[in-house]
Enzyme design. Sequence first.
Site, PDB file in Angstrom:
ATOM      1  N   ALA A 161      78.820 109.501  72.626  1.00  0.00           N
ATOM      2  CA  ALA A 161      79.844 108.827  73.800  1.00  0.00           C
ATOM      3  C   ALA A 161      79.439 109.948  75.160  1.00  0.00           C
ATOM      4  O   ALA A 161      78.649 110.720  74.998  1.00  0.00           O
ATOM      5  CB  ALA A 161      81.331 109.589  73.622  1.00  0.00           C
ATOM      6  N   MET A 162      80.053 109.509  76.263  1.00  0.00           N
ATOM      7  CA  MET A 162      79.610 109.745  77.505  1.00  0.00           C
ATOM      8  C   MET A 162      80.785 110.199  78.876  1.00  0.00           C
ATOM      9  O   MET A 162      81.665 109.076  79.166  1.00  0.00           O
ATOM     10  CB  MET A 162      78.734 109.232  78.311  1.00  0.00           C
ATOM     11  CG  MET A 162      78.248 109.831  79.401  1.00  0.00           C
ATOM     12  SD  MET A 162      77.694 111.864  79.597  1.00  0.00           S
ATOM     13  CE  MET A 162      78.028 111.786  81.393  1.00  0.00           C
ATOM     14  N   GLU A 211      85.619 113.668  74.965  1.00  0.00           N
ATOM     15  CA  GLU A 211      85.326 112.949  76.272  1.00  0.00           C
ATOM     16  C   GLU A 211      86.623 113.089  76.982  1.00  0.00           C
ATOM     17  O   GLU A 211      86.253 113.683  78.905  1.00  0.00           O
ATOM     18  CB  GLU A 211      84.700 111.246  76.060  1.00  0.00           C
ATOM     19  CG  GLU A 211      83.589 111.579  74.837  1.00  0.00           C
ATOM     20  CD  GLU A 211      82.653 112.320  74.857  1.00  0.00           C
ATOM     21  OE1 GLU A 211      82.015 112.441  76.212  1.00  0.00           O
ATOM     22  OE2 GLU A 211      81.927 112.925  74.715  1.00  0.00           O
ATOM     23  N   HIS A 264      86.974 116.410  78.653  1.00  0.00           N
ATOM     24  CA  HIS A 264      85.635 116.744  80.284  1.00  0.00           C
ATOM     25  C   HIS A 264      86.326 116.612  81.606  1.00  0.00           C
ATOM     26  O   HIS A 264      85.894 116.861  81.788  1.00  0.00           O
ATOM     27  CB  HIS A 264      84.699 115.682  79.619  1.00  0.00           C
ATOM     28  CG  HIS A 264      83.150 116.624  78.882  1.00  0.00           C
ATOM     29  ND1 HIS A 264      82.955 117.704  79.181  1.00  0.00           N
ATOM     30  CD2 HIS A 264      82.454 116.185  77.783  1.00  0.00           C
ATOM     31  CE1 HIS A 264      82.129 118.560  78.445  1.00  0.00           C
ATOM     32  NE2 HIS A 264      81.881 117.120  77.454  1.00  0.00           N
ATOM     33  N   GLU A 298      80.249 122.163  77.944  1.00  0.00           N
ATOM     34  CA  GLU A 298      79.943 121.542  77.133  1.00  0.00           C
ATOM     35  C   GLU A 298      80.593 122.666  75.462  1.00  0.00           C
ATOM     36  O   GLU A 298      81.272 122.351  74.485  1.00  0.00           O
ATOM     37  CB  GLU A 298      78.294 120.726  76.183  1.00  0.00           C
ATOM     38  CG  GLU A 298      78.210 120.175  77.015  1.00  0.00           C
ATOM     39  CD  GLU A 298      78.257 118.567  76.905  1.00  0.00           C
ATOM     40  OE1 GLU A 298      79.602 118.838  75.970  1.00  0.00           O
ATOM     41  OE2 GLU A 298      78.389 118.208  77.743  1.00  0.00           O
TER      42      GLU A 298
END
Length: 862
Positions: A261-262, A297, A300, A319
């Site tokens: 995923a992003m 995600e 983040h 990360e």
Amino acid sequence: MSTKPQAKYLKDYTPPSHHVESIELTFELSPNETLVTARSVWVANSDTATALSLDGVDLDLVELTVDGVAVDSYELNENKLNLSELPTRFRLEIKTKIDPANNTSLEGLYQSAGAFCTQCEAEGFRKITYFLDRPDVLTVYTVKVIASQNIPYLLSNGNKIEEGQLSDGRHFATWHDPYRKPSYLFALVAGDFDVLKDTFKTRSGRDVELALFVDKGNLPKAPHAMNSLKAAMAWDETRFSLEYDLDIYMIVAVDFFNMGAMENKGLNIFNSACVLANQETATDRDYHTIESIVGHEYFHNWTGNRITCRDWFQLSLKEGLTVFRDQEFSSDLGSRGLNRIDAVNAMRMHQFAEDEGPMAHPIRPEKVIEMNNFYTVTVYNKGAEVIRMLHSLLGEDGFQKGMLLYVERHDGQAATCDDFVAAMSDANNVDLSQFKLWYSQHGTTTLKATTTYDEQSRRYSLTLTQRPPKNNASQPPLLIPVAIQLLDRNGNDIALSNASNVANNVLQLSDYEQTFEFENIQNEPVIVLLEDFSSPVKVQFEQCLEDKLHILKFARSDYSRWEAMQQIFTQAVVEAVNSESRDLDSRIVDACKSLLEKPVGDLALLSELLVLPNFETLASQFDTTPVDALVEIIDCFEQQLAEKLKPYWSTVYANLMENHALNAEGVGVRSLQNTSLYYLAKVSDAEIDAWLEKAAVSVNMTTKLGALRAMVGASHSLLEESMTRFDGQWRHDLLVMDKWFAMQAMRRDENAIARLKSLFTHPCFDKSNPNRVRALIGSFARANVRHFHRIDGQGYQILGDLLLELNDINPQNASRMLTPFMSWKRFDGQRAEQMKSQLQRLADLPNLSDDLFEKVEKALAG
Ligand code: B3K
Ligand code: ZN
């Protein structure tokens, strides 16, 4: 490739020549000819900067104006657009044409099964328009997406500020993201979806709209991801005091995606495998993975987006920290012990191997050719272990104080790993200069331990020695937190008091060698060393089987109990390799028996205790992997556990009621059922056959797959028809077929190679889809040791052939799939030669991608 790809170095970092005040992007979407218009305002960072060099790859430049005037004095090459004689502040307008339909690299703007979507991290934005495509250039984005009416959803980052119809029949939507961000966090999605909507009220009372976009018909598989998202939002508020900051949070699931995923700001794009789940199609493991990736995600948003990285060498800043956060999320919501086991398995199976191989790098790499090659277990998982060590040194309160200061200082900035450590150090008033070595060292350090006990003085002493990694012999001493527990002969915890100060049972080894002494110890204790894997090192410590069995019984840490059992098995395998004997020590069999006699407590943990260490972990015990011996011994030990404990496995299995609940209890039951069935399939009789048959047609995917896995392990006669039935049942669901492909790839019979080859033409297989490739060939190379490492080289040939093709289709995926060849030097002469010749085939390619070049060159060097 005519010129050799060039490496970039951390030491060469220089700040950008310009900054960007704002950018407006307009996309006129069309599969083969998408027109991108970028209007931006640039300001030089110094009066003397009159030249600007923009990144751009595979772009068709249509128009270029500066302050409204067409420019013709520019220089264009394969990956740069160079402008000169610029004023200190100017408006730049660039029109480029791109071809999403033919973009099989899945980087930049591409199509996934018809839907338009983007992937810009690390350097994909340059495939969309010319820009300073680096993480320290942050700006405010306004994005207008124009498409034909049959594409209903037009999405980008931030909030939707306008939408409407155009006179030519197309429609549009305009999005504005108020937060400055680097280009790698830009996202666009356009397609037709079903949408699951929900809301979340933040702690400070703001309402956030949540929307999860999935392929038509997949809504019933969306709730788990949505629930995970809400759980993650609530958890980050309670544990880290961090709240969401936009009015809407969107997740889109697509089928063609290179990773999991992003975290694009406000618009996450996910591999559909990491979103979609129901009990019929997803395993308990899938449910867990989805929760953890959705969390990752989301986390983040602060650790990555609000505070981003100055340059890509700092990747672990976001990360490592975000993996640590997602691990804590999973541990707070579920079982801490099981999560720790997962994390340590990832380290031992993959990171230790990477750290010893030709791609060994520090968690903050110093030299990079293709950035995509550095989204590694080292940067992510070892990075998370480094954060975890800080956490154990500072304690939860100290760590959170550090986080607070980090956010206060760097919100809205592009920061470095040094900035992070400085915040931790300043907030706690501790000197972390020695600790920082963890960011720049590579290789795995070995921790040696010896103990003595003096009955007279009742003193127990522990001498710890750290030995630098073989490939990094001159490494100065690291600061290594070594957590311990001392157990007395009755299994009780002994409170620690010693001359040197021990905080929370954590010793700090800061020298090459140190001795720690413990007073008032009534009898020689049993030590649990490196409790909870308190630092990412290898341990060398001679501890007898009886002591390990004592730990298995009494250690307070579930992880350490599991670890004791793993060591027991590992030791037995190593001894078998070095001798003729194949008999599993009866004390080990008895230990398993006692575990099975009282199947109480966390059954998932119990089940983990009864599983032999995996091949990679065992292989790491040897300089040259004894492939054939390991395969034979693992089989042989499993067979003995199956035979000698058959009545126990049977009783456990027969007594476990079928449980379809998705809670921890249900997961535990299914896990122990599957482990039992795995062993039972090796000693099958009519009753066991009936169990296998029933489980193989269960509506629960965990149970169903458990049965197939058991049949594969035993090359069971029921396997073939079960696989055929599965194929017939699931062809409409490619994510489920991935499980089938993986299972096919792991089959061990003599037909394995022919079968594997024939699966390339299965109607569901597609080389351009990374999930399919990983399911079939990734599983083969990882989990079918017997056939991948065949002495005749046919296994290597299959992977080699595939890599040649993937080099053209999708270099990023090719590079990931290459990993098994990276450790060729750890295999015997004949195997090593054959793997090497596959690498050489790649090296000889005229158009070798940068991604493969970097790894192949390193693998073949020396
Ligand atoms: N940041 C992305 C990974 C991007 C990988 C680019 N090759 C997902 C993540 O770690 O959350
Ligand atoms: Zn991440």
